[in-house]
Design a protein around this motif. Sequence first.
Motif, PDB file in Angstrom:
ATOM      1  N   GLY A  58       0.586  -1.091  -0.272  1.00  0.00           N
ATOM      2  CA  GLY A  58      -0.435  -0.079  -0.180  1.00  0.00           C
ATOM      3  C   GLY A  58       1.162   1.107   0.129  1.00  0.00           C
ATOM      4  N   GLY A  59       0.492   2.748   0.704  1.00  0.00           N
ATOM      5  CA  GLY A  59       1.410   3.688   0.733  1.00  0.00           C
ATOM      6  C   GLY A  59       2.044   3.648   2.083  1.00  0.00           C
ATOM      7  N   ASP A  60       2.105   4.651   2.380  1.00  0.00           N
ATOM      8  CA  ASP A  60       2.759   5.414   3.399  1.00  0.00           C
ATOM      9  C   ASP A  60       2.162   4.782   4.704  1.00  0.00           C
ATOM     10  N   GLY A  61       0.732   5.618   4.495  1.00  0.00           N
ATOM     11  CA  GLY A  61      -0.305   4.924   5.383  1.00  0.00           C
ATOM     12  C   GLY A  61      -0.298   3.502   5.944  1.00  0.00           C
ATOM     13  N   THR A  62      -0.298   2.602   4.791  1.00  0.00           N
ATOM     14  CA  THR A  62      -0.404   0.980   5.478  1.00  0.00           C
ATOM     15  C   THR A  62       0.702   1.001   5.836  1.00  0.00           C
ATOM     16  N   PHE A  63       2.118   1.306   5.773  1.00  0.00           N
ATOM     17  CA  PHE A  63       3.098   0.889   6.589  1.00  0.00           C
ATOM     18  C   PHE A  63       3.219   1.986   7.849  1.00  0.00           C
ATOM     19  N   LEU A  64       2.358   2.918   8.007  1.00  0.00           N
ATOM     20  CA  LEU A  64       2.644   3.029   9.044  1.00  0.00           C
ATOM     21  C   LEU A  64       1.647   2.489  10.230  1.00  0.00           C
ATOM     22  N   GLN A  65      -0.084   2.014   9.571  1.00  0.00           N
ATOM     23  CA  GLN A  65      -0.805   1.176  10.096  1.00  0.00           C
ATOM     24  C   GLN A  65       0.630  -0.653  10.259  1.00  0.00           C
ATOM     25  N   ALA A  66       1.220  -0.792   9.491  1.00  0.00           N
ATOM     26  CA  ALA A  66       1.338  -2.051   9.561  1.00  0.00           C
ATOM     27  C   ALA A  66       2.888  -2.130  10.989  1.00  0.00           C
ATOM     28  N   LEU A  67       2.791  -1.100  11.533  1.00  0.00           N
ATOM     29  CA  LEU A  67       3.848  -0.948  12.432  1.00  0.00           C
ATOM     30  C   LEU A  67       3.187  -0.715  13.911  1.00  0.00           C
ATOM     31  N   GLN A  68       1.876   0.073  13.696  1.00  0.00           N
ATOM     32  CA  GLN A  68       1.203  -0.001  14.639  1.00  0.00           C
ATOM     33  C   GLN A  68       0.837  -1.399  14.971  1.00  0.00           C
ATOM     34  N   LYS A  69       0.478  -2.295  14.288  1.00  0.00           N
ATOM     35  CA  LYS A  69      -0.431  -3.096  14.555  1.00  0.00           C
ATOM     36  C   LYS A  69       1.257  -4.689  14.944  1.00  0.00           C
ATOM     37  N   THR A  70       1.717  -3.985  14.836  1.00  0.00           N
ATOM     38  CA  THR A  70       3.312  -5.726  15.096  1.00  0.00           C
ATOM     39  C   THR A  70       3.504  -4.273  16.471  1.00  0.00           C
ATOM     40  N   GLN A  71       3.168  -3.560  16.522  1.00  0.00           N
ATOM     41  CA  GLN A  71       3.684  -3.030  17.767  1.00  0.00           C
ATOM     42  C   GLN A  71       5.311  -2.870  17.320  1.00  0.00           C
ATOM     43  N   PHE A  72       5.698  -2.240  16.544  1.00  0.00           N
ATOM     44  CA  PHE A  72       7.049  -1.395  16.434  1.00  0.00           C
ATOM     45  C   PHE A  72       8.156  -2.455  16.417  1.00  0.00           C
ATOM     46  N   ARG A  73       7.890  -3.248  15.700  1.00  0.00           N
ATOM     47  CA  ARG A  73       9.025  -4.769  16.366  1.00  0.00           C
ATOM     48  C   ARG A  73      10.449  -4.260  16.157  1.00  0.00           C
ATOM     49  N   GLU A  74      11.484  -4.117  17.087  1.00  0.00           N
ATOM     50  CA  GLU A  74      12.872  -3.597  16.586  1.00  0.00           C
ATOM     51  C   GLU A  74      13.117  -4.646  16.733  1.00  0.00           C
ATOM     52  N   ASP A  75      13.080  -6.267  16.767  1.00  0.00           N
ATOM     53  CA  ASP A  75      14.163  -7.641  15.867  1.00  0.00           C
ATOM     54  C   ASP A  75      13.802  -8.170  14.397  1.00  0.00           C
ATOM     55  N   ALA A  76      12.601  -6.664  13.246  1.00  0.00           N
ATOM     56  CA  ALA A  76      11.920  -7.403  12.656  1.00  0.00           C
ATOM     57  C   ALA A  76      12.901  -6.144  11.195  1.00  0.00           C
ATOM     58  N   GLY A  84       1.524   1.895  -6.603  1.00  0.00           N
ATOM     59  CA  GLY A  84       1.588   2.797  -6.898  1.00  0.00           C
ATOM     60  C   GLY A  84       2.951   3.281  -6.801  1.00  0.00           C
ATOM     61  N   ASP A  85       3.340   5.134  -6.596  1.00  0.00           N
ATOM     62  CA  ASP A  85       4.702   5.603  -7.165  1.00  0.00           C
ATOM     63  C   ASP A  85       4.912   5.189  -5.470  1.00  0.00           C
ATOM     64  N   PHE A  86       6.833   5.311  -5.395  1.00  0.00           N
ATOM     65  CA  PHE A  86       7.712   6.032  -4.386  1.00  0.00           C
ATOM     66  C   PHE A  86       6.840   6.381  -3.551  1.00  0.00           C
ATOM     67  N   GLY A  87       7.282   6.406  -2.012  1.00  0.00           N
ATOM     68  CA  GLY A  87       6.319   7.084  -0.600  1.00  0.00           C
ATOM     69  C   GLY A  87       7.736   7.632  -0.255  1.00  0.00           C
ATOM     70  N   PHE A  88       7.506   7.549   1.114  1.00  0.00           N
ATOM     71  CA  PHE A  88       9.206   8.168   1.811  1.00  0.00           C
ATOM     72  C   PHE A  88       9.661   6.840   2.485  1.00  0.00           C
ATOM     73  N   TYR A  89       8.330   6.158   2.476  1.00  0.00           N
ATOM     74  CA  TYR A  89       8.808   4.530   4.006  1.00  0.00           C
ATOM     75  C   TYR A  89       8.373   3.794   2.633  1.00  0.00           C
ATOM     76  N   THR A  90       8.393   3.489   1.621  1.00  0.00           N
ATOM     77  CA  THR A  90       7.910   2.350   0.348  1.00  0.00           C
ATOM     78  C   THR A  90       9.279   2.960  -0.298  1.00  0.00           C
ATOM     79  N   ASP A  91      10.454   1.757  -0.662  1.00  0.00           N
ATOM     80  CA  ASP A  91      10.903   2.115  -1.503  1.00  0.00           C
ATOM     81  C   ASP A  91      10.415   1.418  -2.833  1.00  0.00           C
ATOM     82  N   PHE A  92       9.924   0.270  -2.989  1.00  0.00           N
ATOM     83  CA  PHE A  92       9.786  -0.715  -4.091  1.00  0.00           C
ATOM     84  C   PHE A  92       7.906   0.093  -4.137  1.00  0.00           C
ATOM     85  N   THR A  93       7.988  -1.421  -5.448  1.00  0.00           N
ATOM     86  CA  THR A  93       6.587  -1.292  -5.751  1.00  0.00           C
ATOM     87  C   THR A  93       5.913  -2.394  -6.714  1.00  0.00           C
TER      88      THR A  93
END
Length: 274
Positions: A58-76, A84-93
């Motif tokens: 998805g976009g950057d918003g989906t990336f942020l949701q993934a972090l929240q839902k997985t509780q900011f795993r430091e070991d992952a 779509g196009d690249f985002g600030f957190y999404t380096d692949f499409t």
Amino acid sequence: MKQKGSHAVMSERKNVYLFYKQTEELEEKVQKIRKLGRKYDFSLVDDPKDANIIASFGGDGTFLQALQKTQFREDALYIGINDGDFGFYTDFTTEDTDRLELAMQSDMVEVLRYPILEVTIDGSKSFHCINELSLRSNIIKTFVIDVFVDDLYFETFRGDGLLVSTPTGSTAYNKSLGGAIVDPKLPSMQLTEMASVNNNQFRTLGSPLVLGKERELKLRIVQDGNDHPIIGVDNEAMGVRNSREISVKVSDRVIKTLRMKDNLFYHKLKRSFL
């Protein structure tokens, strides 16, 4: 500090959890990438706790949701794949599987460590955010907040609200408020005002304030009718009521993300704003 080679990092991580909103169109694209992953011996897991790679589609918003839902795993290791196009957190499409395959087998990628914020409400409830914390009034009335830095009284703010952003979050809501863009390699946080009132009674700094990693910011809400402020964490609203004091600091935890070496932060800035 010298980082491990990207190929070594990827070869040590083989359990992948996919985070995305299932639609017929996106599912078809995800299936192609799943097939590519099997080619390089990556395995899918159903529980993010069992993963050492978490990939959002998805976009950057989906990336942020993934972090929240997985509780900011430091070991992952987190990977953002934009539909779509690249985002600030999404380096692949999803449209460029060749780029993804290159990341799986070469040294064209590197691991970035992004600073995040640790937020504590009333000394008990704690959570993290990678973009920003926003504090706003829930009624049509100016908000009054006493601001402390390292327990030292700094100012009394009156206005629509306050925003505390990370370096990566400095290009989002913070930028629209006139805040500075901060290099993600600087572990810091930035306090930005939302429509502050400055007169003979109330006087604020009137400009963004960047604080170093060792600082602690405390926002004490003056209870004058704003008993239920709106607290936003990244792209979600927190269901917290009767808040009195919010403490913010740069966390000792960092989030590891994967990016291509040809897509630097300054490439993203130019692509987005210039």
